[in-house]
Design an enzyme around this catalytic site. Sequence first.
Site, PDB file in Angstrom:
ATOM      1  N   ASP A   1      31.112  18.734  48.131  1.00 23.23           N
ATOM      2  CA  ASP A   1      32.455  18.843  48.710  1.00 23.23           C
ATOM      3  C   ASP A   1      32.538  18.023  49.987  1.00 23.23           C
ATOM      4  O   ASP A   1      33.088  18.463  51.001  1.00 23.23           O
ATOM      5  CB  ASP A   1      32.808  20.296  48.983  1.00 23.23           C
TER       6      ASP A   1
ATOM      7  N   GLY B   1      40.287  28.165  56.116  1.00 19.54           N
ATOM      8  CA  GLY B   1      40.069  27.566  54.805  1.00 19.54           C
ATOM      9  C   GLY B   1      40.013  28.633  53.738  1.00 19.54           C
ATOM     10  O   GLY B   1      40.376  29.797  53.962  1.00 19.54           O
ATOM     11  N   GLY B   2      39.545  28.238  52.538  1.00 23.54           N
ATOM     12  CA  GLY B   2      39.463  29.187  51.443  1.00 23.54           C
ATOM     13  C   GLY B   2      38.511  30.327  51.736  1.00 23.54           C
ATOM     14  O   GLY B   2      38.671  31.439  51.239  1.00 23.54           O
TER      15      GLY B   2
ATOM     16  N   LEU C   1      40.498  28.438  65.321  1.00 21.97           N
ATOM     17  CA  LEU C   1      40.393  26.987  65.167  1.00 21.97           C
ATOM     18  C   LEU C   1      41.065  26.497  63.892  1.00 21.97           C
ATOM     19  O   LEU C   1      41.494  25.352  63.808  1.00 21.97           O
ATOM     20  CB  LEU C   1      38.926  26.551  65.158  1.00 21.97           C
ATOM     21  N   GLY C   2      41.137  27.333  62.879  1.00 16.05           N
ATOM     22  CA  GLY C   2      41.705  26.931  61.602  1.00 16.05           C
ATOM     23  C   GLY C   2      41.348  27.951  60.538  1.00 16.05           C
ATOM     24  O   GLY C   2      40.788  29.016  60.820  1.00 16.05           O
TER      25      GLY C   2
ATOM     26  N   GLY D   1      37.947  31.669  54.798  1.00 12.76           N
ATOM     27  CA  GLY D   1      38.568  32.542  55.778  1.00 12.76           C
ATOM     28  C   GLY D   1      38.767  31.804  57.088  1.00 12.76           C
ATOM     29  O   GLY D   1      38.532  30.600  57.195  1.00 12.76           O
ATOM     30  N   PRO D   2      39.201  32.503  58.145  1.00 16.53           N
ATOM     31  CA  PRO D   2      39.473  31.861  59.436  1.00 16.53           C
ATOM     32  C   PRO D   2      38.197  31.504  60.195  1.00 16.53           C
ATOM     33  O   PRO D   2      37.143  32.086  59.974  1.00 16.53           O
ATOM     34  CB  PRO D   2      40.281  32.924  60.185  1.00 16.53           C
TER      35      PRO D   2
END
Length: 803
Positions: free
Chosen positions: A611, A495-496, A492-493, A498-499
Amino acid sequence: MNTINTTQILRDNGESLISSGGIFELGFFSPNNSENRYVGIWYKKITVKTVVWIANRNNPLTDRSGMLRVIDSGALLLLNATNTTIWSTDSNNNTSSSKQIAFVARLLDSGNLVVTDANDENPENYLWQSFNCPTDTSLPGMKLGKNFVTGLEVHITSPKSEGDLSSGDYTYHCDPTGYPQNVIKKGDVVTYRTGPWNGKGFSGNPNLQKNNIFTYGVVINEREVYYHYDLINDSVITRFTISESGVGHRWIWVDRTQEWNSYLTIPLDNCDIYNGCGPYGTCNIKNSPSCGCLDRFKPKDPQGWERGDWSNGCNRSTPLNCEKGDGFLRYTGIKLPDTRSSRYNKSMSLDECKVVCSKDCSCMAFSSLDISRGNNGCLLWFGDLVDIREISPGQEIYIRMASSELGSRRRKREILIITLSLVISILVICLVLYSKKRKKADHQLPETDRSNLNYVDNHPDESCPNKDIELPLFDLATLMKATDSFSLNNKLGEGGFGPVYKGWLDEGQEIAVKRLSRTSLQGGDEFKNEVICIAKLQHRNLVKLLGCCIQGEEKMLVYEYMTNRSLDLILFDPMKSKLLDWPRRFNIINGIARGLMYLHQDSRLRVIHRDLKASNILLDSNMNPKISDFGLARTFGGDETGANTSRVVGTYGYMSPEYAAEGIFSVKSDVFSFGVIVLEIVSGKRNRGFSHRDHHLNLLGHAWMLYKDERSLELVDPCIINACDLLEAARAIHIGLLCVQELPQDRPTMSSVVLMLGNDGVLPEAKHPGFFTGRDLLRNETSVSSNTSTSTNAMTITLPEGR
């Protein structure tokens, strides 16, 4: 009629040519608010007059005396009242004069105007065609590229402005220099490139994927190099244009709405700016700053780097020594560097490619040429590697490095693996022992380990307090089966942390699995923090954590799957944003507000998210919002509402000024972030990266100026303005500005925000917002973790190197 011959004249009195299928029309026209007259081609059957080609764009007629005709030599002429040639084609007629040819100009259903022998329809024999001299539009079947035999180079050129159709500054090419790639240029300067063609697509443009609308590809041979696209379904109307500002758009005509929808846009984000991070610099839109150095590289100009000047790029940490022997490091998940200084061989294997590059000290890198059928061919780079970005899925490249760096990297990885294995093994043993003491039946999910998580908080000033958390444990085999062994098709994507993968449990439940990357600079503390903070939080506007997996080197979190993924993917997409009408946008604002109110006031402990941003708002199948990603959250007991920290974490563009500058955070920090999101939802624009022709303010500054001038409704997204509750929208903007006020004490609490959104009472006047001046086009809204001083006038940011 669709043709004119040498005995006919097309005059500016309403006469036109219409292609045989009635798809395109050629005639005289004037653009909006102009008296100038042009000869152009436009779509015949759609309601919005869309011109796709102009003959005399740089020399308009000033009256309606124009005449278009074909002369005996085969040239096409545009004449004025005095028979002066305003525009003409080159006939290039090499036919013997003893053979008389009846030339005609014919408008084809492809939108191509051709001059040809009336009795010869072979495209190879066209004397001239408009597809070889396009204006600002590329149509299906057109070739953008270069013919090495004739020297003809075909590209499209932007207009000067919306009202001035003459040739502008920007061009879009299939550049054959080195290995082919598509580029946007301003004059001779490249401003964007797609990355090289890899057999499947362009390495730097993952959004251009196989689809059911059109096929596309690059043809490379000794005679010519060109990019083309062709329709799969002839009923679809699509075109590609280059705008006056240098932005490329793929447009699709939608009959239902009777308008053009933007299917694809380039450049897409700040990391698409050409060579923004300098040689060997790498851009990651999820980082802040977005520029970093490749692994084993360091900034060439550290002082400039700290000031945000990345133009000098990076150097190898250890200089090359070709005579003593260099090696190659493999880098994955990147947009391949600029290939204008490259060479290629279609028949070589990757191993042969490595041998060739090793023997040439000027060869800096190599990669596979064609990944459509495995790894085939050889692509070699010479000179500095520029315009690299981290991208998913991206490609792999092997970069020349000092031989000492190869062993260093291997040893560090071995140490990391051993350390993680020991830590995780100890943690698993503790969990097993603890589970024997507290066995409880688990009725939530099948195949889970019936044990509880008990984490020790090693950073009490930075994470949630130590609590016994009862949470289902998934075994690794279950999650591998659910995600098809973490298939790229289910990704799906990333980030920092992980996947993230989509999965399906045996009973059919859809889940999202966040997998801690072994190379992640964050993750351990965030993993623990996410579990502790959110496991017992229950609210319809918070994403639900279903369980976790800790097995061997693997750490994973399992969430409920959100059908429409994150808010930013829809809100900031020119086409998808139309799915968010005003009622849905207002519902999202309300849902986020209620979720935050629960965190700040109604949950067992006060939770400060720290965040909050559009990408951390997930949307279910009904577009209901749910707040996610609690890896950076803090909780408080009793009457506590904030604290001070030496480690600033969060996201530029959403971070409150007191937190960014002084490390002071509170519930009012989340209120500030919420206010930014509100203004983004109303406007459809990002706060950071926002640009306006009249000023250099970000979105907050622009909204503030409009508010002061009592013109707030000009902020509303144009795609919803005609079907929007204007009073509700104006109220939302006002509330957003109240939330982003510079001083925390001036901002409302979330409970007050919920009340203000739900009634029509009088709102207080908004004061000056925080962080509303200036913008940096090379940065974006990405999570950061920084060490800050406690001074009120300084902030030191640790810049992470690219991985």
